[in-house]
Motif scaffolding. Sequence first.
Motif, PDB file in Angstrom:
ATOM      1  N   MET A   1       0.837  -1.170   0.000  1.00  0.00           N
ATOM      2  CA  MET A   1       0.000   0.000   0.000  1.00  0.00           C
ATOM      3  C   MET A   1       0.890   1.244   0.000  1.00  0.00           C
ATOM      4  SD  MET A   1      -2.945   1.060   2.771  1.00  0.00           S
ATOM      5  CE  MET A   1      -4.178  -0.031   2.093  1.00  0.00           C
ATOM      6  N   GLN A   2       0.514   2.210  -0.801  1.00  0.00           N
ATOM      7  CA  GLN A   2       1.242   3.474  -0.902  1.00  0.00           C
ATOM      8  C   GLN A   2       0.379   4.571  -0.280  1.00  0.00           C
ATOM      9  OE1 GLN A   2       4.295   4.263  -2.280  1.00  0.00           O
ATOM     10  NE2 GLN A   2       3.992   6.414  -1.846  1.00  0.00           N
ATOM     11  N   ILE A   3       0.897   5.223   0.744  1.00  0.00           N
ATOM     12  CA  ILE A   3       0.163   6.297   1.409  1.00  0.00           C
ATOM     13  C   ILE A   3       0.978   7.582   1.301  1.00  0.00           C
ATOM     14  CG2 ILE A   3      -0.803   7.135   3.582  1.00  0.00           C
ATOM     15  CD1 ILE A   3      -1.077   4.198   4.441  1.00  0.00           C
ATOM     16  N   LYS A   4       0.313   8.643   0.861  1.00  0.00           N
ATOM     17  CA  LYS A   4       0.966   9.943   0.782  1.00  0.00           C
ATOM     18  C   LYS A   4       0.248  10.916   1.699  1.00  0.00           C
ATOM     19  CE  LYS A   4       2.438   9.448  -4.002  1.00  0.00           C
ATOM     20  NZ  LYS A   4       2.336   9.979  -5.369  1.00  0.00           N
ATOM     21  N   VAL A   5       1.023  11.576   2.542  1.00  0.00           N
ATOM     22  CA  VAL A   5       0.510  12.685   3.340  1.00  0.00           C
ATOM     23  C   VAL A   5       1.005  13.927   2.623  1.00  0.00           C
ATOM     24  CG1 VAL A   5       0.564  13.851   5.568  1.00  0.00           C
ATOM     25  CG2 VAL A   5       0.583  11.350   5.469  1.00  0.00           C
ATOM     26  N   VAL A   6       0.070  14.772   2.216  1.00  0.00           N
ATOM     27  CA  VAL A   6       0.399  15.917   1.370  1.00  0.00           C
ATOM     28  C   VAL A   6       0.174  17.196   2.153  1.00  0.00           C
ATOM     29  CG1 VAL A   6      -0.119  17.074  -0.810  1.00  0.00           C
ATOM     30  CG2 VAL A   6      -0.349  14.592  -0.641  1.00  0.00           C
ATOM     31  N   GLY A   7       1.202  18.048   2.178  1.00  0.00           N
ATOM     32  CA  GLY A   7       1.070  19.324   2.876  1.00  0.00           C
ATOM     33  C   GLY A   7       2.312  20.166   2.754  1.00  0.00           C
ATOM     34  N   THR A   8       2.207  21.371   3.244  1.00  0.00           N
ATOM     35  CA  THR A   8       3.290  22.342   3.097  1.00  0.00           C
ATOM     36  C   THR A   8       4.327  22.270   4.208  1.00  0.00           C
ATOM     37  OG1 THR A   8       1.957  23.981   4.268  1.00  0.00           O
ATOM     38  CG2 THR A   8       1.803  23.955   1.853  1.00  0.00           C
ATOM     39  N   LEU A  16      -1.124  15.220  10.811  1.00  0.00           N
ATOM     40  CA  LEU A  16      -1.704  14.161   9.976  1.00  0.00           C
ATOM     41  C   LEU A  16      -0.673  13.082   9.683  1.00  0.00           C
ATOM     42  CD1 LEU A  16      -4.066  12.980   8.409  1.00  0.00           C
ATOM     43  CD2 LEU A  16      -3.406  14.393   6.459  1.00  0.00           C
ATOM     44  N   LEU A  17       0.569  13.472   9.452  1.00  0.00           N
ATOM     45  CA  LEU A  17       1.640  12.502   9.219  1.00  0.00           C
ATOM     46  C   LEU A  17       1.806  11.603  10.441  1.00  0.00           C
ATOM     47  CD1 LEU A  17       3.997  11.385   7.528  1.00  0.00           C
ATOM     48  CD2 LEU A  17       5.425  13.180   8.521  1.00  0.00           C
ATOM     49  N   ALA A  18       1.826  12.190  11.629  1.00  0.00           N
ATOM     50  CA  ALA A  18       1.982  11.406  12.864  1.00  0.00           C
ATOM     51  C   ALA A  18       0.797  10.457  13.055  1.00  0.00           C
ATOM     52  CB  ALA A  18       2.116  12.341  14.060  1.00  0.00           C
ATOM     53  N   ALA A  19      -0.416  10.937  12.787  1.00  0.00           N
ATOM     54  CA  ALA A  19      -1.607  10.090  12.912  1.00  0.00           C
ATOM     55  C   ALA A  19      -1.559   8.943  11.913  1.00  0.00           C
ATOM     56  CB  ALA A  19      -2.870  10.925  12.705  1.00  0.00           C
ATOM     57  N   THR A  20      -1.068   9.224  10.710  1.00  0.00           N
ATOM     58  CA  THR A  20      -0.966   8.189   9.674  1.00  0.00           C
ATOM     59  C   THR A  20       0.044   7.123  10.074  1.00  0.00           C
ATOM     60  OG1 THR A  20      -1.567   9.797   7.974  1.00  0.00           O
ATOM     61  CG2 THR A  20      -0.465   7.784   7.228  1.00  0.00           C
ATOM     62  N   GLU A  21       1.192   7.548  10.605  1.00  0.00           N
ATOM     63  CA  GLU A  21       2.203   6.585  11.050  1.00  0.00           C
ATOM     64  C   GLU A  21       1.652   5.706  12.168  1.00  0.00           C
ATOM     65  OE1 GLU A  21       5.322   9.360  11.952  1.00  0.00           O
ATOM     66  OE2 GLU A  21       6.163   9.236   9.926  1.00  0.00           O
ATOM     67  N   GLU A  22       0.926   6.319  13.091  1.00  0.00           N
ATOM     68  CA  GLU A  22       0.323   5.563  14.196  1.00  0.00           C
ATOM     69  C   GLU A  22      -0.720   4.568  13.672  1.00  0.00           C
ATOM     70  OE1 GLU A  22      -2.518   6.498  18.015  1.00  0.00           O
ATOM     71  OE2 GLU A  22      -1.069   8.040  17.439  1.00  0.00           O
ATOM     72  N   PRO A  51      -4.068  19.813   4.874  1.00  0.00           N
ATOM     73  CA  PRO A  51      -3.359  18.571   4.589  1.00  0.00           C
ATOM     74  C   PRO A  51      -4.258  17.569   3.863  1.00  0.00           C
ATOM     75  CG  PRO A  51      -4.007  18.621   6.886  1.00  0.00           C
ATOM     76  CD  PRO A  51      -4.392  19.950   6.304  1.00  0.00           C
ATOM     77  N   GLY A  52      -3.613  16.698   3.123  1.00  0.00           N
ATOM     78  CA  GLY A  52      -4.356  15.694   2.383  1.00  0.00           C
ATOM     79  C   GLY A  52      -3.779  14.309   2.597  1.00  0.00           C
ATOM     80  N   ILE A  54      -3.603  10.533   0.655  1.00  0.00           N
ATOM     81  CA  ILE A  54      -3.812   9.788  -0.579  1.00  0.00           C
ATOM     82  C   ILE A  54      -3.390   8.342  -0.338  1.00  0.00           C
ATOM     83  CG2 ILE A  54      -3.140   9.567  -3.012  1.00  0.00           C
ATOM     84  CD1 ILE A  54      -2.564  12.602  -2.979  1.00  0.00           C
ATOM     85  N   ILE A  55      -4.306   7.426  -0.612  1.00  0.00           N
ATOM     86  CA  ILE A  55      -4.002   5.996  -0.469  1.00  0.00           C
ATOM     87  C   ILE A  55      -4.085   5.361  -1.844  1.00  0.00           C
ATOM     88  CG2 ILE A  55      -4.705   3.804   0.555  1.00  0.00           C
ATOM     89  CD1 ILE A  55      -5.817   5.380   2.925  1.00  0.00           C
ATOM     90  N   ASP A  56      -2.973   4.765  -2.270  1.00  0.00           N
ATOM     91  CA  ASP A  56      -2.881   4.122  -3.584  1.00  0.00           C
ATOM     92  C   ASP A  56      -3.419   5.033  -4.695  1.00  0.00           C
ATOM     93  OD1 ASP A  56      -1.646   1.861  -2.552  1.00  0.00           O
ATOM     94  OD2 ASP A  56      -3.534   0.832  -2.190  1.00  0.00           O
ATOM     95  N   ASN A  57      -2.920   6.254  -4.711  1.00  0.00           N
ATOM     96  CA  ASN A  57      -3.240   7.273  -5.730  1.00  0.00           C
ATOM     97  C   ASN A  57      -4.699   7.732  -5.731  1.00  0.00           C
ATOM     98  OD1 ASN A  57      -0.577   7.546  -6.765  1.00  0.00           O
ATOM     99  ND2 ASN A  57      -0.860   5.588  -7.800  1.00  0.00           N
ATOM    100  N   LYS A  58      -5.414   7.500  -4.644  1.00  0.00           N
ATOM    101  CA  LYS A  58      -6.804   7.951  -4.512  1.00  0.00           C
ATOM    102  C   LYS A  58      -6.885   8.921  -3.325  1.00  0.00           C
ATOM    103  CE  LYS A  58     -11.316   6.090  -3.270  1.00  0.00           C
ATOM    104  NZ  LYS A  58     -11.974   4.914  -2.736  1.00  0.00           N
ATOM    105  N   ILE A  59      -7.373  10.131  -3.582  1.00  0.00           N
ATOM    106  CA  ILE A  59      -7.517  11.115  -2.513  1.00  0.00           C
ATOM    107  C   ILE A  59      -8.647  10.658  -1.593  1.00  0.00           C
ATOM    108  CG2 ILE A  59      -8.094  13.506  -1.944  1.00  0.00           C
ATOM    109  CD1 ILE A  59      -6.907  14.284  -4.715  1.00  0.00           C
ATOM    110  N   VAL A  60      -8.315  10.446  -0.315  1.00  0.00           N
ATOM    111  CA  VAL A  60      -9.323   9.967   0.637  1.00  0.00           C
ATOM    112  C   VAL A  60      -9.656  11.017   1.702  1.00  0.00           C
ATOM    113  CG1 VAL A  60      -8.827   7.518   0.278  1.00  0.00           C
ATOM    114  CG2 VAL A  60      -7.584   8.787   2.041  1.00  0.00           C
ATOM    115  N   SER A  61      -8.824  12.060   1.810  1.00  0.00           N
ATOM    116  CA  SER A  61      -9.096  13.133   2.761  1.00  0.00           C
ATOM    117  C   SER A  61      -8.397  14.391   2.291  1.00  0.00           C
ATOM    118  CB  SER A  61      -8.600  12.750   4.157  1.00  0.00           C
ATOM    119  OG  SER A  61      -8.785  13.835   5.050  1.00  0.00           O
ATOM    120  N   SER A  62      -9.057  15.519   2.512  1.00  0.00           N
ATOM    121  CA  SER A  62      -8.513  16.792   2.068  1.00  0.00           C
ATOM    122  C   SER A  62      -8.931  17.911   3.012  1.00  0.00           C
ATOM    123  CB  SER A  62      -9.011  17.071   0.648  1.00  0.00           C
ATOM    124  OG  SER A  62      -8.775  18.387   0.267  1.00  0.00           O
ATOM    125  N   GLY A  63      -7.971  18.729   3.422  1.00  0.00           N
ATOM    126  CA  GLY A  63      -8.277  19.926   4.194  1.00  0.00           C
ATOM    127  C   GLY A  63      -8.560  19.744   5.665  1.00  0.00           C
TER     128      GLY A  63
END
Length: 79
Positions: A1-8, A16-22, A51-52, A54-63
């Motif tokens: 599975m490929q997960i991307k946390v997107v943000g500035t 969001l990155l920390a929550a995703t890792e957890e 922040p956004g 993305i799981i396997d190239n599908k946006i699942v959460s934004s903002g």
Amino acid sequence: MQIKVVGTGCRKCKALLAATEEAVKSTGVQAEIEYVTDMIKIAETGLLSTPGLIIDNKIVSSGKVLEAQAVAELIEKNK
């Protein structure tokens, strides 16, 4: 599975990155987490607000910042 946390790189994006890792640890899935902060790469994702997530190239959460439990549910749903 490929997960991307997107943000500035802001506080919300890092949260969001920390929550995703957890969430990845708690679900036990094999996942590669990528933290995308480059503005050009962010634009290429098609994400309109950070922040956004993305799981396997599908946006699942934004903002919004999700709690680890909510991220875990999205991971399970998108297996």
